[in-house]
Motif scaffolding. Structure first.
Motif, PDB file in Angstrom:
ATOM      1  N   GLU A 183      -1.543   8.648   1.767  1.00  0.00           N
ATOM      2  CA  GLU A 183      -1.454   8.235   0.524  1.00  0.00           C
ATOM      3  C   GLU A 183      -0.612   9.347  -0.495  1.00  0.00           C
ATOM      4  OE1 GLU A 183      -5.643   7.793  -0.870  1.00  0.00           O
ATOM      5  OE2 GLU A 183      -5.820   5.608   0.241  1.00  0.00           O
ATOM      6  N   HIS A 216      -3.591   3.881  -8.064  1.00  0.00           N
ATOM      7  CA  HIS A 216      -4.247   2.478  -8.468  1.00  0.00           C
ATOM      8  C   HIS A 216      -3.325   1.352  -8.166  1.00  0.00           C
ATOM      9  CE1 HIS A 216      -5.767  -0.565 -10.785  1.00  0.00           C
ATOM     10  NE2 HIS A 216      -4.777  -0.871 -11.320  1.00  0.00           N
ATOM     11  N   SER A 219      -2.743   0.160  -4.429  1.00  0.00           N
ATOM     12  CA  SER A 219      -3.519  -0.934  -4.079  1.00  0.00           C
ATOM     13  C   SER A 219      -2.879  -2.257  -4.311  1.00  0.00           C
ATOM     14  CB  SER A 219      -4.865  -0.507  -4.488  1.00  0.00           C
ATOM     15  OG  SER A 219      -4.955  -0.665  -5.806  1.00  0.00           O
TER      16      SER A 219
END
Length: 259
Positions: A183, A216, A219
């Protein structure tokens, strides 16, 4: 008197050379077209010899059909016959081959560990050496129950308790660490491509909240668009997600005003 002796010596030497048709032959020694130094050249018939210099050059007395023996430590032994051409031109070039060494067969044995004991030198009535005699901390530990051990067809066995601990502990930690690293790498790629100015000035995202905002949006599938180079769609997704984002600068100002 000395001059007369020298003249007589020259006449006698010339007479001997002419009778035997012997001449001083100038030659070169080569190995793959490279001159070779310190090669020994011996006239087998006359039992005289010489050595080649740094240019591979040598000179030796010889007549037709004399055999020159050529030898060197790193070169194959060779015999070279003197021909009519060598006598008439007083020159000879000798080409040699490098020497090949045959090594004896070597058998490689398995390496022994430092704790391996040679049975041939082990005394029959010597002291018993084990964990208990050495007073090691794990000497009195018990083997795990057979019921708690799982065996598979390959012959490998493992403890059920150990497996559960691994799954619940280190394995989960490693998976989490790999996920966080992936990530973080994705966030860096998006942030480097769009630059902080885009997020702060265009999307009105607080600078300190850029990473959570990108996380965010990841995702929402933006990395798939990024790797497929669908940058217009990616930009559109970022803009749409920034409209009602809790990380907007305006929302922070609104909260301060309400207070």
């Amino acid at each position: 008197m000395k001059k007369i002796a020298f003249i007589l010596f020259t006449i006698i030497t010339s007479t001997i050379l002419s009778q035997n048709n012997q001449k001083i032959i100038s030659g070169h020694i080569y190995l793959d077209s490279i001159p070779v130094q310190d090669v020994h050249i011996i006239n087998k018939k006359l039992d005289i010899g010489t050595v080649s210099n740094e240019n591979g050059k040598f000179e030796i007395l010889a007549s037709k059909n004399d055999i020159l023996i050529i030898s060197h430590l790193n070169i194959e032994f060779k015999e070279q016959a003197i021909t009519d051409k060598n006598i008439s031109t007083k020159k000879i070039n000798i080409f040699l081959d490098s020497k090949n060494y045959m090594l004896d067969e070597v058998v490689l044995e398995r390496k022994k560990g430092i704790f391996e004991i040679d049975k041939d030198i082990l005394p029959h009535n010597g002291p018993i050496v084990n964990a208990k005699t050495l007073k090691l901390p794990y000497a009195n530990s018990k083997k795990p129950d057979k019921d708690n051990t799982v065996e598979i067809e390959s012959g490998l066995s493992f403890s059920v308790v150990g497996l559960i601990n691994a799954l619940n502990g280190k394995t989960k930690q490693k998976k989490l660490l790999r996920k966080l690293k992936a990530e973080d790498k994705n966030i860096k790629k998006i942030r480097q491509y769009f630059t902080d100015g885009f997020f702060v000035q265009q999307l009105k995202i607080k600078r300190e909240s850029i990473n959570p905002f990108i996380e965010h949006c990841i995702s929402k599938g933006i990395m798939n668009l990024f790797y497929k180079e669908k940058l217009l769609e990616l930009t559109s997704v970022l803009i749409d997600n920034s409209k009602n984002s809790p990380y907007l600068i305006e929302k922070e100002n609104t909260r301060v005003t309400q207070k």
